[in-house]
Write an enzyme that holds these catalytic residues in place. Structure first.
Site, short mmCIF file in Angstrom:
data_model
loop_
_atom_site.label_atom_id
_atom_site.label_comp_id
_atom_site.label_asym_id
_atom_site.label_seq_id
_atom_site.Cartn_x
_atom_site.Cartn_y
_atom_site.Cartn_z
N ARG A 45 -1.21 11.78 10.58
CA ARG A 45 -0.06 10.92 10.84
C ARG A 45 0.99 11.53 11.78
O ARG A 45 1.51 10.82 12.65
CB ARG A 45 0.60 10.49 9.53
CG ARG A 45 -0.29 9.61 8.65
CD ARG A 45 0.43 9.04 7.45
NE ARG A 45 1.30 7.96 7.84
CZ ARG A 45 2.60 8.04 7.93
NH1 ARG A 45 3.22 9.18 7.65
NH2 ARG A 45 3.32 7.00 8.30
N TYR A 50 -2.26 6.65 3.77
CA TYR A 50 -2.83 6.83 5.10
C TYR A 50 -2.91 8.30 5.50
O TYR A 50 -2.67 8.67 6.64
CB TYR A 50 -2.04 6.02 6.14
CG TYR A 50 -1.97 4.57 5.78
CD1 TYR A 50 -3.07 3.74 5.97
CD2 TYR A 50 -0.82 4.04 5.19
CE1 TYR A 50 -3.02 2.40 5.60
CE2 TYR A 50 -0.77 2.71 4.81
CZ TYR A 50 -1.87 1.90 5.02
OH TYR A 50 -1.84 0.59 4.64
N CYS A 74 -9.03 23.00 17.09
CA CYS A 74 -9.08 23.59 18.43
C CYS A 74 -8.59 22.61 19.50
O CYS A 74 -9.33 22.18 20.38
CB CYS A 74 -10.51 24.04 18.74
SG CYS A 74 -10.61 25.08 20.21
N GLY A 122 0.85 -1.19 0.00
CA GLY A 122 0.00 0.00 0.00
C GLY A 122 0.88 1.23 0.00
O GLY A 122 1.04 1.91 -1.00
#
Length: 406
Positions: A298, A356, A328, A261
């Site tokens: 990530r 991802y 926030c 992937g």
């Protein structure tokens, strides 16, 4: 893609926006294929959880790729993108028997990773070709969240439970056609991968009618200058030789399967965001952008590093910045990172944003998800539009007027 191309995308489609380089995806696919060219039967199944945009699926489909899916929704997306059912591999975790039965009715390859479901499915559907996911108890991966082959992992059937597994197969007379493993992502040491492969070879000897062995993936890609990566070419030489020898020993030519992937799409992606504000405090200069961890989680979730470049003024004098988002709560992409001098309105590019990244995006703080663009043949093609307020409201149901609210 060059900086001028990225700036063109930002100007044409607005920010924030994900951009994917089709040529880089194709290069990585061909690189992996070439590394294992000595194997007679090789199959590459793209792990679509990394990036599931239909246009990306179609790009890889046209190269001959199959799909690795982990949910019924991913299976449906794969079929929608034009994949034949037999080219789709379904490896769920912790799902119900009912979902597996529904996917089985679609004609895709089923991969089962626990004894309970294996026995239930085998009892009801002994004729259906099934793959079994083995947990080799090998610790691999660059982060605890992506190391999935160790002894405490929820994934796979323990290799130490092999006698119990074989007993279930014999009792149900189910049709086992493949053995699968996945140790984790960001594997650096190919020796660890080869060690786990030997465990898979040993497990395979317990089954007489296999058609393939699936070695998962988890190949490490570079995230910064001079970063280390999995040596695919060296792995190809060593594993191909060992796999071919095993096929001779097994008495049958098997198919070798990988499920890359990140390896295929990570380096192809850039995330572009505009600088809203440059804020000087007593000790830090913050560059606040029109995005947050709702778009790129990530760095906050995995502690990962994405190279950040000021593509509006790439040759400016470097200064130290903490790049932060508009969410926030603590929302930091980089602390005290050296970046060419940033001004409000500049476009920043986050590298290695193909895997991802969009697939883990959310509407936290009720923010819209960004657009996606595929850069192909020298121009940008919009493959997902920016969300709108109507998208936020789409599945929400307001209270009827007659209901009193407190």
């Amino acid at each position: 893609m060059q900086s001028k191309d990225l700036l063109q995308v930002a100007e044409q489609f607005g920010s924030p926006v994900y951009v994917y380089d089709a040529e880089k995806i194709q290069f990585q696919y061909n690189r992996l294929s070439k590394a294992f060219s000595k194997v007679s039967k090789l199959r590459i199944n793209y792990a679509m959880k990394a990036l599931s945009n239909v246009a990306i699926l179609q790009l890889l489909r046209d190269m001959g790729s199959g799909l690795d899916t982990v949910s019924i929704q991913e299976v449906m997306l794969g079929l929608h993108a034009g994949y034949e059912p037999e080219k789709i591999f379904y490896t769920p975790n912790g799902v119900s028997l009912e979902e597996i039965e529904e996917v089985n009715a679609m004609g895709v390859q089923i991969n089962i990773d626990n004894l309970s479901i294996l026995e239930q499915f085998g009892t009801k559907y002994p004729e259906v070709p099934v793959c079994i996911r083995i947990n080799p108890h090998v610790m691999a991966g660059g982060n605890a969240n992506i190391s999935v082959g160790h002894i405490d992992s929820k994934f796979g059937i323990s290799v130490h439970q092999l006698p119990h597994l074989v007993r279930i197969v014999e009792n149900t007379k189910m049709n086992i056609v493949g053995i699968h493993m996945h140790t984790g992502s960001d594997i650096l040491d190919i020796g660890v991968f080869l060690y786990a492969a030997e465990i898979l070879f040993d497990a395979a000897k317990s089954f007489k009618n296999l058609e393939f062995l699936d070695f998962g993936s988890g190949f490490k890609v570079p995230y910064k200058k001079d970063d280390i990566e999995t040596d695919i070419e060296e792995l190809g030489k060593k594993l191909s030789k060992r796999f071919n020898a095993f096929c001779v020993e097994y008495g049958k030519e098997l198919t070798l399967i990988f499920e890359p992937g990140k390896f295929l799409v990570s380096e192809a992606g850039c995330f572009l965001a505009k600088v809203n504000v440059v804020k000087q405090t007593t000790s830090t200069v913050f560059a606040g952008i029109d995005s947050g961890f709702n778009h790129l989680i990530r760095p906050m979730f995995y502690g990962s590093q994405h190279h950040i470049e000021n593509i509006s003024h790439p040759k400016g004098k470097e200064r130290f910045y903490s790049v932060v988002g508009y969410i926030c709560e603590t929302d930091t992409f980089a602390n005290n990172r050296r970046i060419a001098e940033i001004k409000e309105g500049d476009i920043l590019s986050f590298r290695n944003a193909g895997a991802y990244c969009y697939s883990m995006a959310s509407n936290y703080n009720s923010r819209y998800k960004p657009a996606e663009v595929l850069w192909m043949n020298g121009e940008g093609h919009l493959i997902r539009a920016h969300e709108t307020f109507e998208d936020i409201l789409r599945n929400q149901i307001p209270l009827p007027q007659a209901v009193e609210t407190v």
